[in-house]
Design an enzyme around this catalytic site. Structure first.
Site, PDB file in Angstrom:
ATOM      1  N   LYS A   1      52.388   0.311 -29.154  1.00  0.00           N
ATOM      2  CA  LYS A   1      52.257   1.486 -27.927  1.00  0.00           C
ATOM      3  C   LYS A   1      51.578   0.466 -26.755  1.00  0.00           C
ATOM      4  O   LYS A   1      51.596   0.633 -25.683  1.00  0.00           O
ATOM      5  CB  LYS A   1      50.785   3.071 -27.964  1.00  0.00           C
ATOM      6  CG  LYS A   1      51.926   3.687 -28.781  1.00  0.00           C
ATOM      7  CD  LYS A   1      51.215   4.943 -28.784  1.00  0.00           C
ATOM      8  CE  LYS A   1      52.337   6.359 -28.918  1.00  0.00           C
ATOM      9  NZ  LYS A   1      51.513   7.061 -29.357  1.00  0.00           N
TER      10      LYS A   1
ATOM     11  N   LYS B   1      66.638   5.488 -37.283  1.00  0.00           N
ATOM     12  CA  LYS B   1      66.122   7.673 -37.436  1.00  0.00           C
ATOM     13  C   LYS B   1      66.141   7.736 -36.175  1.00  0.00           C
ATOM     14  O   LYS B   1      66.842   7.215 -34.779  1.00  0.00           O
ATOM     15  CB  LYS B   1      65.107   7.740 -37.713  1.00  0.00           C
ATOM     16  CG  LYS B   1      64.066   8.518 -37.820  1.00  0.00           C
ATOM     17  CD  LYS B   1      63.045   9.064 -38.640  1.00  0.00           C
ATOM     18  CE  LYS B   1      61.777   9.534 -38.629  1.00  0.00           C
ATOM     19  NZ  LYS B   1      61.128   9.868 -38.334  1.00  0.00           N
TER      20      LYS B   1
ATOM     21  N   LYS C   1      62.635  10.731 -30.576  1.00  0.00           N
ATOM     22  CA  LYS C   1      63.206  11.887 -29.671  1.00  0.00           C
ATOM     23  C   LYS C   1      63.087  10.679 -28.385  1.00  0.00           C
ATOM     24  O   LYS C   1      62.819  11.476 -26.676  1.00  0.00           O
ATOM     25  CB  LYS C   1      62.323  12.842 -29.177  1.00  0.00           C
ATOM     26  CG  LYS C   1      60.353  12.502 -29.103  1.00  0.00           C
ATOM     27  CD  LYS C   1      59.739  13.894 -29.509  1.00  0.00           C
ATOM     28  CE  LYS C   1      57.779  13.519 -30.269  1.00  0.00           C
ATOM     29  NZ  LYS C   1      56.982  14.623 -30.092  1.00  0.00           N
TER      30      LYS C   1
END
Ligand code: TRP
Length: 331
Positions: free
Chosen positions: A113, A195, A198
């Site tokens: 992040k 995968k 979102k």
């Protein structure tokens, strides 16, 4: 004997995908019968990256409504909003004093992040695992269902619990990971070796639980398939395998049953059928979510009851912690 305590939380940021549904939400509905479940909307975690305030609030309600629509029973499960229970922030502060900067800097998610939000590497981002440990430890949690991306954070929660217990005496239960029954792994429709996420940049890669029927069918029509024309699951046919998995998951059948159903059919019909099954499965959930979102009184009463239950349990642990560390609590 009392049920074991199971704890989990989700961040009300971003839209959930059919992968989240298959991998997490459905399991929750099954788990609520055998465990004493706490389930939080982790809005305090969400603000460690920039959020639009009005959107964060709306997403919190959307997510609660979605979970209710999927079958989470607020009588069986303590469903609440993290920021409404102040002990999360309070315990975080105490745990901060036994958490080392070095161990937080080493966290994979913090490093990822930090790279992604290089202009906003804030203290909260680094403290994220400590807040998560506080979430878990406040409820004397036995089990935490975690996916691969949160395993390291659960390790930190376990380390902090033991460290605190060693220093101040037995206070926290040390939580264990709950390994979920291998749910179907749902992959990106565009890059089926990844995968489904979102936050994928390609809008056709992920199917969201909020997508309408036309969007769902369009996304499946554009899904990548593999060369050849056989509809069977195999290592070489990742795209077809992913579509078969999705079909089986939402139809409630096995992959080999799905293979049989599509024997001799072409890719076009196959993709349309997968889209239709997903759209059909989501329609009642979406309708119920909309109904709940319109019923503000009900949703807020669920959250109020959840807050009260969570508050009571959290207050008990926190007052023990304050006593152990030597905070004056009145005479
Ligand atoms: N960090 C988790 C996630 O993004 C959400 C979360 C917050 C959580 N607190 C938790 C999960 C406690 C399990 C237990 O997925």
């Amino acid at each position: 004997m009392e049920n074991k305590v199971l704890y989990s939380a989700v961040q009300p940021s971003g839209n959930l995908t059919i992968g989240n549904y298959a991998g997490a939400i459905r399991n929750w509905v099954a788990l609520q019968n055998g465990y004493d479940c706490f389930f939080a909307m982790a809005d305090m975690h969400a603000i460690t990256v920039k959020q639009e305030p009005a959107l964060l609030r709306r997403r919190t309600l959307e997510l609660v409504s979605l979970y209710l629509a999927c079958g989470i029973d607020p009588e069986k499960c303590t469903l609440y909003v993290q920021s409404q229970v102040p002990q999360h922030a309070e315990l975080t502060w105490v745990l901060n004093s036994i958490a080392y900067v070095g161990e937080m800097e080493r966290m994979t998610q913090f490093k990822d992040k930090s790279r992604k939000h290089a202009d906003n590497i804030n203290m909260g981002l680094m403290d994220y695992p400590v807040l998560m440990a506080a979430d878990i430890l406040l409820y004397q949690t036995d089990l935490v269902p975690v996916g691969a991306d949160q395993k390291q954070h659960l390790e930190i929660a376990r380390d902090l619990a033991s460290r605190f217990n060693n220093r101040y005496g037995e206070t926290f239960r040390v939580p264990e990971p709950y390994i979920m029954k291998e749910g179907a792994k749902i992959c990106s429709l565009q890059e089926p070796d990844k995968k489904m996420s979102k936050s994928d940049e390609n809008p056709n890669a992920s199917v969201f639980l909020s997508d309408d029927r036309d969007t769902i069918i369009r996304k499946f029509k554009r899904a990548v398939t593999d060369s050849g024309n056989e509809i069977c699951a195999s290592e070489e046919k990742k795209g077809v395998t992913n579509l078969l998995t999705i079909y089986a998951t939402f139809k409630g059948c096995t992959v080999s049953e799905a293979e049989k159903e599509f024997e001799g059919k072409g890719y076009g019909d196959f993709k349309l059928a997968v889209g239709e099954v997903v759209a059909d499965a989501l329609a009642p959930i979406q309708a119920e979510q909309q109904r709940l979102l319109a019923d503000k009184g009900y949703v807020s009463s669920v959250l109020k009851a959840g807050q009260e239950r969570a508050f009571k349990a959290a207050r008990k642990t926190l007052s023990k912690v304050y006593r152990k560390v030597g905070f004056y609590q009145g005479d």
